[in-house]
Design a protein around this motif. Sequence first.
Motif, PDB file in Angstrom:
ATOM      1  N   PRO A   1     -42.417   0.946  -6.555  1.00  0.00           N
ATOM      2  CA  PRO A   1     -41.522  -0.145  -6.948  1.00  0.00           C
ATOM      3  C   PRO A   1     -42.180  -1.090  -7.936  1.00  0.00           C
ATOM      4  O   PRO A   1     -41.528  -1.639  -8.830  1.00  0.00           O
ATOM      5  CB  PRO A   1     -41.213  -0.846  -5.621  1.00  0.00           C
ATOM      6  CG  PRO A   1     -41.509   0.165  -4.567  1.00  0.00           C
ATOM      7  CD  PRO A   1     -42.629   0.989  -5.102  1.00  0.00           C
ATOM      8  N   SER A   2     -43.496  -1.298  -7.786  1.00  0.00           N
ATOM      9  CA  SER A   2     -44.254  -2.102  -8.736  1.00  0.00           C
ATOM     10  C   SER A   2     -45.671  -1.547  -8.825  1.00  0.00           C
ATOM     11  O   SER A   2     -46.216  -1.029  -7.841  1.00  0.00           O
ATOM     12  CB  SER A   2     -44.295  -3.575  -8.318  1.00  0.00           C
ATOM     13  OG  SER A   2     -44.935  -3.726  -7.066  1.00  0.00           O
TER      14      SER A   2
ATOM     15  N   PRO B   1     -48.547   2.322  -1.721  1.00  0.00           N
ATOM     16  CA  PRO B   1     -47.452   3.073  -1.105  1.00  0.00           C
ATOM     17  C   PRO B   1     -46.294   3.268  -2.081  1.00  0.00           C
ATOM     18  O   PRO B   1     -46.142   2.535  -3.063  1.00  0.00           O
ATOM     19  CB  PRO B   1     -47.044   2.187   0.086  1.00  0.00           C
ATOM     20  CG  PRO B   1     -47.493   0.813  -0.293  1.00  0.00           C
ATOM     21  CD  PRO B   1     -48.735   0.992  -1.095  1.00  0.00           C
ATOM     22  N   THR B   2     -45.473   4.252  -1.789  1.00  0.00           N
ATOM     23  CA  THR B   2     -44.346   4.587  -2.650  1.00  0.00           C
ATOM     24  C   THR B   2     -43.057   4.626  -1.833  1.00  0.00           C
ATOM     25  O   THR B   2     -43.067   4.675  -0.604  1.00  0.00           O
ATOM     26  CB  THR B   2     -44.554   5.957  -3.313  1.00  0.00           C
ATOM     27  OG1 THR B   2     -44.675   6.963  -2.281  1.00  0.00           O
ATOM     28  CG2 THR B   2     -45.793   5.969  -4.182  1.00  0.00           C
ATOM     29  N   ASP B   3     -41.940   4.618  -2.549  1.00  0.00           N
ATOM     30  CA  ASP B   3     -40.616   4.871  -1.976  1.00  0.00           C
ATOM     31  C   ASP B   3     -40.159   6.252  -2.419  1.00  0.00           C
ATOM     32  O   ASP B   3     -40.449   6.685  -3.540  1.00  0.00           O
ATOM     33  CB  ASP B   3     -39.600   3.829  -2.452  1.00  0.00           C
ATOM     34  CG  ASP B   3     -39.893   2.437  -1.939  1.00  0.00           C
ATOM     35  OD1 ASP B   3     -40.611   2.319  -0.922  1.00  0.00           O
ATOM     36  OD2 ASP B   3     -39.403   1.469  -2.553  1.00  0.00           O
TER      37      ASP B   3
ATOM     38  N   THR C   1     -41.363  -0.616  -0.218  1.00  0.00           N
ATOM     39  CA  THR C   1     -40.469  -1.770  -0.155  1.00  0.00           C
ATOM     40  C   THR C   1     -40.521  -2.430   1.212  1.00  0.00           C
ATOM     41  O   THR C   1     -40.540  -3.660   1.330  1.00  0.00           O
ATOM     42  CB  THR C   1     -39.026  -1.336  -0.483  1.00  0.00           C
ATOM     43  OG1 THR C   1     -38.990  -0.793  -1.813  1.00  0.00           O
ATOM     44  CG2 THR C   1     -38.061  -2.502  -0.412  1.00  0.00           C
ATOM     45  N   PHE C   2     -40.558  -1.622   2.267  1.00  0.00           N
ATOM     46  CA  PHE C   2     -40.623  -2.161   3.632  1.00  0.00           C
ATOM     47  C   PHE C   2     -41.947  -2.905   3.856  1.00  0.00           C
ATOM     48  O   PHE C   2     -41.972  -4.012   4.417  1.00  0.00           O
ATOM     49  CB  PHE C   2     -40.468  -1.026   4.633  1.00  0.00           C
ATOM     50  CG  PHE C   2     -40.523  -1.467   6.076  1.00  0.00           C
ATOM     51  CD1 PHE C   2     -39.482  -2.181   6.634  1.00  0.00           C
ATOM     52  CD2 PHE C   2     -41.625  -1.158   6.862  1.00  0.00           C
ATOM     53  CE1 PHE C   2     -39.518  -2.593   7.965  1.00  0.00           C
ATOM     54  CE2 PHE C   2     -41.679  -1.561   8.192  1.00  0.00           C
ATOM     55  CZ  PHE C   2     -40.622  -2.291   8.742  1.00  0.00           C
TER      56      PHE C   2
ATOM     57  N   GLY D   1     -39.389  -6.186   1.298  1.00  0.00           N
ATOM     58  CA  GLY D   1     -38.163  -6.090   0.517  1.00  0.00           C
ATOM     59  C   GLY D   1     -37.014  -5.424   1.227  1.00  0.00           C
ATOM     60  O   GLY D   1     -35.884  -5.414   0.721  1.00  0.00           O
ATOM     61  N   SER D   2     -37.271  -4.816   2.397  1.00  0.00           N
ATOM     62  CA  SER D   2     -36.204  -4.183   3.172  1.00  0.00           C
ATOM     63  C   SER D   2     -36.453  -4.409   4.656  1.00  0.00           C
ATOM     64  O   SER D   2     -37.597  -4.603   5.084  1.00  0.00           O
ATOM     65  CB  SER D   2     -36.129  -2.682   2.881  1.00  0.00           C
ATOM     66  OG  SER D   2     -37.278  -2.001   3.343  1.00  0.00           O
ATOM     67  N   ALA D   3     -35.369  -4.399   5.423  1.00  0.00           N
ATOM     68  CA  ALA D   3     -35.494  -4.566   6.871  1.00  0.00           C
ATOM     69  C   ALA D   3     -35.793  -3.245   7.551  1.00  0.00           C
ATOM     70  O   ALA D   3     -36.279  -3.225   8.686  1.00  0.00           O
ATOM     71  CB  ALA D   3     -34.204  -5.164   7.433  1.00  0.00           C
ATOM     72  N   ASN D   4     -35.500  -2.132   6.884  1.00  0.00           N
ATOM     73  CA  ASN D   4     -35.704  -0.795   7.445  1.00  0.00           C
ATOM     74  C   ASN D   4     -36.659  -0.014   6.555  1.00  0.00           C
ATOM     75  O   ASN D   4     -36.693  -0.205   5.333  1.00  0.00           O
ATOM     76  CB  ASN D   4     -34.381  -0.028   7.535  1.00  0.00           C
ATOM     77  CG  ASN D   4     -33.295  -0.804   8.260  1.00  0.00           C
ATOM     78  OD1 ASN D   4     -33.560  -1.503   9.235  1.00  0.00           O
ATOM     79  ND2 ASN D   4     -32.062  -0.693   7.772  1.00  0.00           N
ATOM     80  N   SER D   5     -37.368   0.901   7.154  1.00  0.00           N
ATOM     81  CA  SER D   5     -38.214   1.797   6.359  1.00  0.00           C
ATOM     82  C   SER D   5     -37.469   3.068   5.973  1.00  0.00           C
ATOM     83  O   SER D   5     -37.938   3.816   5.108  1.00  0.00           O
ATOM     84  CB  SER D   5     -39.477   2.161   7.137  1.00  0.00           C
ATOM     85  OG  SER D   5     -39.150   2.840   8.352  1.00  0.00           O
TER      86      SER D   5
END
Length: 465
Positions: A305-306, A311-313, A349-350, A354-358
Motif C-alpha cells: 500500500p505504501s 507486509p503486503t495486501d 493495511t490491517f 487502515g482496516s478493521a479486518n485482515s
Amino acid sequence: MIAVSVLFAVSLASGSVGTSPGSLAEAVRSYTANYRAAPTASATADAPIPSFTRQTGLACNVCHTAFPQLTAFGRRFKLNGYTLTGLQVVTAGKEESQSLKLAVIPPVSAMVQASATQVKTAVPGTQNGNVEFPQELSLYVGEAITPRIGTFLQLTYDGAEGSIGMDMADIRYANHAQLGSKDLLYGVTLNNAPAMEDVWNTSMMWGFPYISSGVAPMPAAMAAFDGRLAQQVAGLGAYAMYDNLLYGQFGVYRSAQQGGAHPPDGSSEDVLHGVAPYWRAALTHDWGASSVELGTYGLSVQMYPSGVTGPTDRYTDLAIDGQYQQSIGEGWLAAHAIWIHERQTLNATFAGGGSANSFNTLDVVRGDATFATPGRVAGTVGYFSTTGTTDAGLYGAMPVMGSATGSPKTAGLIGELSFMPWLNTRFGAQYTLYTKFNGGTTNYDGSGRSASDNNTLYVYTWLIF
C-alpha cells in the motif's frame, strides 16, 4: 489516468465499406483464410475485413456496432495484431518474407470529449452543474509496423487533472498455425492494463458505461480488476484462439508507474510485489447475424500500500462474463453481464490500522442491454451492484465518500440515450440512479446525505476524427 478509450479511435470514418448483417461468420472465416495465406496483402474496397479506417479505407462499422463495442470483424482484427493495411507502405525483402512494411504516413487521429454533470444534491462546498471542456483530449497512433506487429497507443490530456499522460497502450505480435485441420490464431501482447487486450465488452476497461462523469461522487469500493492497476503497470501475455471458438490467454504484470519515484521507493504507493498473473478463457460462437461469448477472468495482485518493503495486501479476483450481439435489420441489440468475486488479504493495511479486518470479500455484478435503431439512435439500460464484508476501518464514516455503517454496498441503475449522426460522432444523455450508496439509503455517510442525493445527470459530446 483512466480514460474511456476506443480501438475505433484510430480508425476514422472516411471509408465507405460496411458489412451486411447476415455475413459476419462468413466474413470472419474469409478474413482468417486471407490473413493466413497472404499476411502482407493490402485491404481493398471489395474485401470486407476490419481495420482502422485510415489504415484500410474501410468504414468504422466494419469493426464496431457503436464505438467502442467490437463486431466479430473488430475482434478478429484486434487479435490479428492490427496489421492489415490499405495504405501506401515502404517494404523491403521478398513478398513472402518481408523484412520491412511501414506506412509512408502513419495513421494518426484524435478524440475529444466534452460534458456537463449535474448531481441531484451538490457536494457540500462545491459548485453543481460542472462543465468539462475538454473532459478528455486524446491523440492516437495505431498501425501495422511490421507484417506481424501492430500498435494501439493513446496519449491523453485529462481536464480534471490538468495533465497529459500515457493512457492505453497495446503492442501485439500475431500469427496463425494449423492444429489438426483447424486454424490456431496465436499472439503476444505488451500492454499497460489488465483486460486492455480483451476483445469483448464486459470488463470495466471496455464495458458500459463507455463514457461517464469524472466529477460525480463515486462509491468507496472497487475491485482490483476494475481498473486499479490501469496505466500503472506493464504486462506481457500470450493468447490463442482455436477455430474462432475457444480463446485463452495468460500474462503477468509488473509495476511501471507514471510519475513519482523511479525506481519506486518509500514514497511510492500501490507498488506490486513481484508480478501479478492475469488469465482469461472464453467460448465464443458467431452465426449469421449473431454472436455469443461466455468466459472467465482471473487476476492475483500482491502489493505494498505504501513503500516497497514490509507486509503486503493481496487481492485475488475471479470473474465470469457473458456477451450477446444480434443484428436486427440495420439496427442491432447487445447485452453484457459480469460477476466479479474478490478475496482481500489485507495484512499491510490491517497492521497499519487502515482496516478493521485482515480478510474481506467483495462481489461486483454489472449488466447492460442496448438497442440501436437503423438511424443510430440507441438506448441502454444498465444495472450495477457491489456488496462485501463490513469494515469500518476500510469504509469509514466521512461526508459524501464515506460509510456510516462500514458497508461497501452500492446498487443502482444507469439509463442512457445516445445519437450518432455520423459513425465517428456521438451525443448522449446518461442518468445514474442510486438505490444504495456505501451501505445505506438515507444518511449513508453519517453526515445526513442520502444515496439518491448522488443521482447524476451527465450530458456529453464524443468526437473522434
